[in-house]
Design a protein around this motif. Sequence first.
Motif, PDB file in Angstrom:
ATOM      1  N   SER A   1       0.849  -1.186   0.000  1.00 40.33           N
ATOM      2  CA  SER A   1       0.000   0.000   0.000  1.00 40.33           C
ATOM      3  C   SER A   1       0.883   1.233   0.000  1.00 40.33           C
ATOM      4  O   SER A   1       2.040   1.180   0.403  1.00 40.33           O
ATOM      5  CB  SER A   1      -0.899   0.018   1.236  1.00 40.33           C
ATOM      6  OG  SER A   1      -0.108   0.133   2.401  1.00 40.33           O
TER       7      SER A   1
ATOM      8  N   PHE B   1       5.035   3.416  -3.824  1.00 41.78           N
ATOM      9  CA  PHE B   1       5.582   2.059  -3.925  1.00 41.78           C
ATOM     10  C   PHE B   1       6.672   1.976  -4.983  1.00 41.78           C
ATOM     11  O   PHE B   1       7.698   1.343  -4.782  1.00 41.78           O
ATOM     12  CB  PHE B   1       4.457   1.074  -4.262  1.00 41.78           C
ATOM     13  CG  PHE B   1       4.948  -0.301  -4.628  1.00 41.78           C
ATOM     14  CD1 PHE B   1       4.950  -0.735  -5.945  1.00 41.78           C
ATOM     15  CD2 PHE B   1       5.412  -1.157  -3.649  1.00 41.78           C
ATOM     16  CE1 PHE B   1       5.400  -1.998  -6.278  1.00 41.78           C
ATOM     17  CE2 PHE B   1       5.859  -2.428  -3.967  1.00 41.78           C
ATOM     18  CZ  PHE B   1       5.858  -2.843  -5.292  1.00 41.78           C
ATOM     19  N   SER B   2       6.465   2.602  -6.110  1.00 42.86           N
ATOM     20  CA  SER B   2       7.412   2.479  -7.223  1.00 42.86           C
ATOM     21  C   SER B   2       8.758   3.125  -6.922  1.00 42.86           C
ATOM     22  O   SER B   2       9.714   2.944  -7.678  1.00 42.86           O
ATOM     23  CB  SER B   2       6.818   3.082  -8.500  1.00 42.86           C
ATOM     24  OG  SER B   2       6.544   4.447  -8.306  1.00 42.86           O
TER      25      SER B   2
ATOM     26  N   ASN C   1       4.673  -2.475 -10.770  1.00 39.38           N
ATOM     27  CA  ASN C   1       4.445  -1.200 -10.088  1.00 39.38           C
ATOM     28  C   ASN C   1       3.033  -0.662 -10.312  1.00 39.38           C
ATOM     29  O   ASN C   1       2.501   0.067  -9.482  1.00 39.38           O
ATOM     30  CB  ASN C   1       5.481  -0.175 -10.535  1.00 39.38           C
ATOM     31  CG  ASN C   1       6.853  -0.444  -9.927  1.00 39.38           C
ATOM     32  OD1 ASN C   1       6.983  -1.194  -8.951  1.00 39.38           O
ATOM     33  ND2 ASN C   1       7.880   0.157 -10.500  1.00 39.38           N
TER      34      ASN C   1
ATOM     35  N   ASN D   1       1.178  -2.435  -7.595  1.00 40.12           N
ATOM     36  CA  ASN D   1       1.803  -2.410  -6.258  1.00 40.12           C
ATOM     37  C   ASN D   1       2.055  -3.826  -5.740  1.00 40.12           C
ATOM     38  O   ASN D   1       1.749  -4.147  -4.591  1.00 40.12           O
ATOM     39  CB  ASN D   1       0.929  -1.632  -5.267  1.00 40.12           C
ATOM     40  CG  ASN D   1       1.083  -0.134  -5.415  1.00 40.12           C
ATOM     41  OD1 ASN D   1       1.606   0.348  -6.428  1.00 40.12           O
ATOM     42  ND2 ASN D   1       0.606   0.614  -4.435  1.00 40.12           N
TER      43      ASN D   1
END
Length: 121
Positions: free
Chosen positions: A25, A29-30, A74, A77
Motif C-alpha cells: 500500500s 511504492f514504485s 508497479n 503495487n
Amino acid sequence: QVQLVESGGGLVQAGGSLRLSCAASGRTFSSYAMGWFRQAPGKDREFVAAISWSGGSTYYAAFVKRRFAISRDNAKNMVYLQMSSLKPEDTGVYYCAADPQFKYSDDFDYWGQGTQVTVSS
C-alpha cells in the motif's frame, strides 16, 4: 509509509513450485526497492532476493541458484517471488520488505508479517 502483506505460502513437496505475492500500500511504492527474506525455525532471518524500484536490477542469495525469480508490477503495487525446484531446506517464514535503497542487508525499513512455506521431502 508502506504496508506489506504477503500471500501464497503453503505446503509443497520437494521439487515443486510456489509463487509468493506481496501487496504493498502507499502511493510511493514504485520508489522503493523490494526484497524477500526468510527465516527457518531456530535460525536467523536471511536474505533471499531483491529488486530495484524499476525492476531493472535484481540480486539473489547464492543458495537460490537460479531456482527463484523476483519480479514486480508497479502498476499493481505487487512484488512476486517465483520459487521452483523447492527443497526441504527452503522451509521457513518468507517476508517481503521495502526500502528506499536497493540492497541485501537485513535493515529494510518496512516489513510484512510473513507467509509460511513448508517443503516436505
